[in-house]
Design a protein around this motif. Structure first.
Motif, PDB file in Angstrom:
ATOM      1  N   ILE A  46     -88.337  22.573 -86.504  1.00  0.00           N
ATOM      2  CA  ILE A  46     -86.924  22.835 -86.771  1.00  0.00           C
ATOM      3  C   ILE A  46     -86.194  21.555 -87.143  1.00  0.00           C
ATOM      4  CG2 ILE A  46     -86.797  24.922 -85.367  1.00  0.00           C
ATOM      5  CD1 ILE A  46     -85.546  23.240 -83.140  1.00  0.00           C
ATOM      6  N   GLY A  47     -86.811  20.413 -86.808  1.00  0.00           N
ATOM      7  CA  GLY A  47     -86.228  19.129 -87.156  1.00  0.00           C
ATOM      8  C   GLY A  47     -87.315  18.088 -87.380  1.00  0.00           C
ATOM      9  N   ILE A  48     -87.100  17.215 -88.346  1.00  0.00           N
ATOM     10  CA  ILE A  48     -88.025  16.120 -88.637  1.00  0.00           C
ATOM     11  C   ILE A  48     -87.230  14.829 -88.520  1.00  0.00           C
ATOM     12  CG2 ILE A  48     -89.528  15.048 -90.370  1.00  0.00           C
ATOM     13  CD1 ILE A  48     -89.803  17.901 -91.605  1.00  0.00           C
ATOM     14  N   PHE A  49     -87.668  13.944 -87.630  1.00  0.00           N
ATOM     15  CA  PHE A  49     -86.910  12.736 -87.316  1.00  0.00           C
ATOM     16  C   PHE A  49     -87.772  11.507 -87.584  1.00  0.00           C
ATOM     17  CE2 PHE A  49     -85.200  16.267 -85.012  1.00  0.00           C
ATOM     18  CZ  PHE A  49     -83.832  16.128 -85.199  1.00  0.00           C
ATOM     19  N   ILE A  50     -87.269  10.636 -88.450  1.00  0.00           N
ATOM     20  CA  ILE A  50     -88.032   9.486 -88.932  1.00  0.00           C
ATOM     21  C   ILE A  50     -87.710   8.251 -88.094  1.00  0.00           C
ATOM     22  CG2 ILE A  50     -88.578   8.052 -90.920  1.00  0.00           C
ATOM     23  CD1 ILE A  50     -89.297  11.051 -91.220  1.00  0.00           C
ATOM     24  N   MET A  51     -88.757   7.558 -87.687  1.00  0.00           N
ATOM     25  CA  MET A  51     -88.628   6.289 -86.980  1.00  0.00           C
ATOM     26  C   MET A  51     -89.439   5.231 -87.721  1.00  0.00           C
ATOM     27  SD  MET A  51     -86.890   6.842 -84.054  1.00  0.00           S
ATOM     28  CE  MET A  51     -87.450   5.666 -82.835  1.00  0.00           C
ATOM     29  N   SER A  52     -88.860   4.058 -87.941  1.00  0.00           N
ATOM     30  CA  SER A  52     -89.614   2.958 -88.525  1.00  0.00           C
ATOM     31  C   SER A  52     -90.478   2.316 -87.452  1.00  0.00           C
ATOM     32  CB  SER A  52     -88.663   1.904 -89.110  1.00  0.00           C
ATOM     33  OG  SER A  52     -87.936   2.432 -90.191  1.00  0.00           O
ATOM     34  N   THR A  53     -91.712   2.011 -87.802  1.00  0.00           N
ATOM     35  CA  THR A  53     -92.635   1.394 -86.850  1.00  0.00           C
ATOM     36  C   THR A  53     -92.173  -0.019 -86.518  1.00  0.00           C
ATOM     37  OG1 THR A  53     -94.466   2.695 -87.704  1.00  0.00           O
ATOM     38  CG2 THR A  53     -95.030   0.715 -86.457  1.00  0.00           C
ATOM     39  N   ASP A  54     -92.025  -0.265 -85.227  1.00  0.00           N
ATOM     40  CA  ASP A  54     -91.624  -1.583 -84.733  1.00  0.00           C
ATOM     41  C   ASP A  54     -92.754  -2.095 -83.841  1.00  0.00           C
ATOM     42  OD1 ASP A  54     -90.212  -3.834 -84.064  1.00  0.00           O
ATOM     43  OD2 ASP A  54     -88.957  -2.843 -82.574  1.00  0.00           O
ATOM     44  N   VAL A  55     -93.330  -3.218 -84.187  1.00  0.00           N
ATOM     45  CA  VAL A  55     -94.455  -3.749 -83.415  1.00  0.00           C
ATOM     46  C   VAL A  55     -93.926  -4.440 -82.163  1.00  0.00           C
ATOM     47  CG1 VAL A  55     -96.460  -5.262 -83.443  1.00  0.00           C
ATOM     48  CG2 VAL A  55     -95.816  -4.030 -85.515  1.00  0.00           C
ATOM     49  N   GLN A  56     -94.170  -3.817 -81.023  1.00  0.00           N
ATOM     50  CA  GLN A  56     -93.640  -4.294 -79.752  1.00  0.00           C
ATOM     51  C   GLN A  56     -94.617  -5.252 -79.070  1.00  0.00           C
ATOM     52  OE1 GLN A  56     -90.610  -3.403 -78.240  1.00  0.00           O
ATOM     53  NE2 GLN A  56     -90.068  -2.324 -80.129  1.00  0.00           N
ATOM     54  N   ASN A  60     -83.404  25.310 -93.860  1.00  0.00           N
ATOM     55  CA  ASN A  60     -82.584  25.048 -92.678  1.00  0.00           C
ATOM     56  C   ASN A  60     -83.212  24.017 -91.736  1.00  0.00           C
ATOM     57  OD1 ASN A  60     -84.680  26.632 -91.742  1.00  0.00           O
ATOM     58  ND2 ASN A  60     -83.382  28.015 -90.528  1.00  0.00           N
ATOM     59  N   VAL A  61     -84.371  23.466 -92.081  1.00  0.00           N
ATOM     60  CA  VAL A  61     -84.986  22.415 -91.273  1.00  0.00           C
ATOM     61  C   VAL A  61     -84.152  21.142 -91.404  1.00  0.00           C
ATOM     62  CG1 VAL A  61     -87.005  20.903 -91.013  1.00  0.00           C
ATOM     63  CG2 VAL A  61     -87.312  23.355 -91.430  1.00  0.00           C
ATOM     64  N   LEU A  62     -83.788  20.557 -90.268  1.00  0.00           N
ATOM     65  CA  LEU A  62     -83.017  19.316 -90.266  1.00  0.00           C
ATOM     66  C   LEU A  62     -83.951  18.135 -90.516  1.00  0.00           C
ATOM     67  CD1 LEU A  62     -80.318  17.816 -89.738  1.00  0.00           C
ATOM     68  CD2 LEU A  62     -80.979  17.732 -87.310  1.00  0.00           C
ATOM     69  N   TYR A  63     -83.525  17.247 -91.392  1.00  0.00           N
ATOM     70  CA  TYR A  63     -84.281  16.022 -91.671  1.00  0.00           C
ATOM     71  C   TYR A  63     -83.353  14.845 -91.411  1.00  0.00           C
ATOM     72  CZ  TYR A  63     -87.022  12.492 -94.149  1.00  0.00           C
ATOM     73  OH  TYR A  63     -87.743  11.370 -94.471  1.00  0.00           O
ATOM     74  N   THR A  80     -79.410  11.992 -93.494  1.00  0.00           N
ATOM     75  CA  THR A  80     -79.459  13.126 -92.571  1.00  0.00           C
ATOM     76  C   THR A  80     -78.883  14.348 -93.260  1.00  0.00           C
ATOM     77  OG1 THR A  80     -79.235  11.734 -90.585  1.00  0.00           O
ATOM     78  CG2 THR A  80     -78.700  14.071 -90.357  1.00  0.00           C
ATOM     79  N   SER A  81     -79.687  15.386 -93.359  1.00  0.00           N
ATOM     80  CA  SER A  81     -79.225  16.627 -93.963  1.00  0.00           C
ATOM     81  C   SER A  81     -80.282  17.693 -93.697  1.00  0.00           C
ATOM     82  CB  SER A  81     -78.994  16.466 -95.460  1.00  0.00           C
ATOM     83  OG  SER A  81     -78.309  17.595 -95.985  1.00  0.00           O
ATOM     84  N   HIS A  82     -80.033  18.897 -94.167  1.00  0.00           N
ATOM     85  CA  HIS A  82     -81.035  19.946 -94.090  1.00  0.00           C
ATOM     86  C   HIS A  82     -81.890  19.919 -95.363  1.00  0.00           C
ATOM     87  CE1 HIS A  82     -78.171  21.330 -91.005  1.00  0.00           C
ATOM     88  NE2 HIS A  82     -79.262  21.783 -90.411  1.00  0.00           N
ATOM     89  N   MET A  83     -83.088  20.442 -95.232  1.00  0.00           N
ATOM     90  CA  MET A  83     -84.052  20.330 -96.317  1.00  0.00           C
ATOM     91  C   MET A  83     -83.630  21.062 -97.587  1.00  0.00           C
ATOM     92  SD  MET A  83     -86.482  18.225 -95.745  1.00  0.00           S
ATOM     93  CE  MET A  83     -87.672  18.727 -96.993  1.00  0.00           C
ATOM     94  N   ARG A  84     -82.634  21.913 -97.500  1.00  0.00           N
ATOM     95  CA  ARG A  84     -82.112  22.528 -98.723  1.00  0.00           C
ATOM     96  C   ARG A  84     -81.482  21.449 -99.624  1.00  0.00           C
ATOM     97  NH1 ARG A  84     -78.320  24.182 -94.735  1.00  0.00           N
ATOM     98  NH2 ARG A  84     -79.527  26.092 -94.428  1.00  0.00           N
ATOM     99  N   ASN A  85     -81.150  20.306 -99.021  1.00  0.00           N
ATOM    100  CA  ASN A  85     -80.557  19.192 -99.764  1.00  0.00           C
ATOM    101  C   ASN A  85     -81.580  18.078-100.007  1.00  0.00           C
ATOM    102  OD1 ASN A  85     -77.917  20.407 -99.773  1.00  0.00           O
ATOM    103  ND2 ASN A  85     -77.727  19.789 -97.625  1.00  0.00           N
TER     104      ASN A  85
END
Length: 293
Positions: free
Chosen positions: A196-206, A244-247, A259-264
């Motif tokens: 229902i949602g896809i959330f992007i994170m940039s890889t941070d080397v800890q 309607n999937v949130l990205y 940030t928007s829905h996949m229709r956009n």
């Protein structure tokens, strides 16, 4: 309220009551992660859980329709224990419709499709999965405790149970030179049973992570901002999910926020492509610094 060690929750759960049922992380081996290195894994006593539910019922504005279970992966608990917790929640806060938490495909290996169906009936839904990648070559060393077949088996169980989920995806996790293939393979996985949602994170080397050691030993090379943007564009182009999937790449760790829905989808791709064309070359060729654009 009983809280042990570090407390983490997704940004979208900022206003959701947080109920600790476990602390730390039962796996705690993911190559990129140091979140729970300072907290040994444990299971909260049922009396503390019940006490905290009662406190939530008395202190939060009603109605309370959503509860977030802490911490790293509450789905390590047995189905029976999760049902018991759900019953306590509904005893004191009967209007709760959704019980959510972080979850992992590692722990779904110990749940049957009938287990998930029962848990869905008890209100467990909209779980948060650290998918990170759908590329088996990356999962081979990422040490998630699950391979791509386990991922696919997990989503088949969720699909059977009509249980929805949010997917957290890490851009740059495949390392320099591997981003396009990683994006395609990840999209291919997400298309199987869209979240229902896809959330992007940039890889941070800890520092202190296995990934940090890999980098220091020359076995991992970080991606640039340019490659991260190219990866995200490729991911969006290959995603075939409902409108309607949130990205969202709106997290502070990402350079460019969309940030928007996949229709956009096309509008989001356009913003990322414009950033590639217009940002200073020094910024594009450097590592991510989390500056919002």
């Amino acid at each position: 309220m009983h809280y042990t060690g570090q407390v983490y929750r997704p940004p979208l759960e900022a206003y959701t009551p947080l109920l600790e049922v476990t602390y730390g992380c039962s796996h705690n081996k993911c190559a990129f992660c140091t979140m729970y290195h300072m907290t040994n894994f444990g299971i909260s006593p049922l009396k503390d859980i019940e006490s905290d539910i009662l406190e939530i019922s008395m202190t939060y504005p009603r109605p309370i329709e959503r509860i977030y279970l802490l911490n790293g992966d509450p789905f390590v608990l047995s189905t029976e224990k999760l049902v018991e917790i759900a019953d306590l929640i509904h005893k004191y806060i009967p209007e709760v419709k959704t019980i959510t938490s972080y979850a992992s495909f590692y722990n779904l290996k110990n749940k049957t499709k009938e287990d998930l169906k029962l848990l869905r009936e008890k209100g467990y839904n909209e779980l948060w999965f650290g998918v990170e990648t759908g590329y088996q070559k990356v999962l081979d060393w990422l040490d998630k405790g699950a391979d791509l077949d386990d991922y696919k088996d997990g989503i088949e169980k969720m699909k059977y149970a009509n249980m929805t989920y949010n997917a957290i995806v890490m851009q740059g996790v495949a390392g320099n030179g591997n981003s396009i293939e990683n994006a395609r393979e990840t999209a291919k996985f997400l298309n199987l049973y869209p979240p229902i949602g896809i959330f992007i994170m940039s890889t941070d080397v800890q520092r202190g992570s296995k990934l940090y050691k890999m980098r220091e030993e020359g076995n991992f090379k970080e991606t640039s901002n340019r490659e991260n943007l190219e990866e995200q564009i490729e991911l969006l182009k290959n995603l075939d999910v409902p409108g309607n999937v949130l990205y969202s790449s709106g997290h502070i760790v990402n350079l460019v926020k969309v940030t928007s829905h996949m229709r956009n989808k096309e509008k989001m791709i356009k913003k990322l492509e414009d950033s590639l064309e217009n940002l200073d070359e020094k910024i594009l060729d450097s590592k991510n610094k989390g500056r919002a654009i």
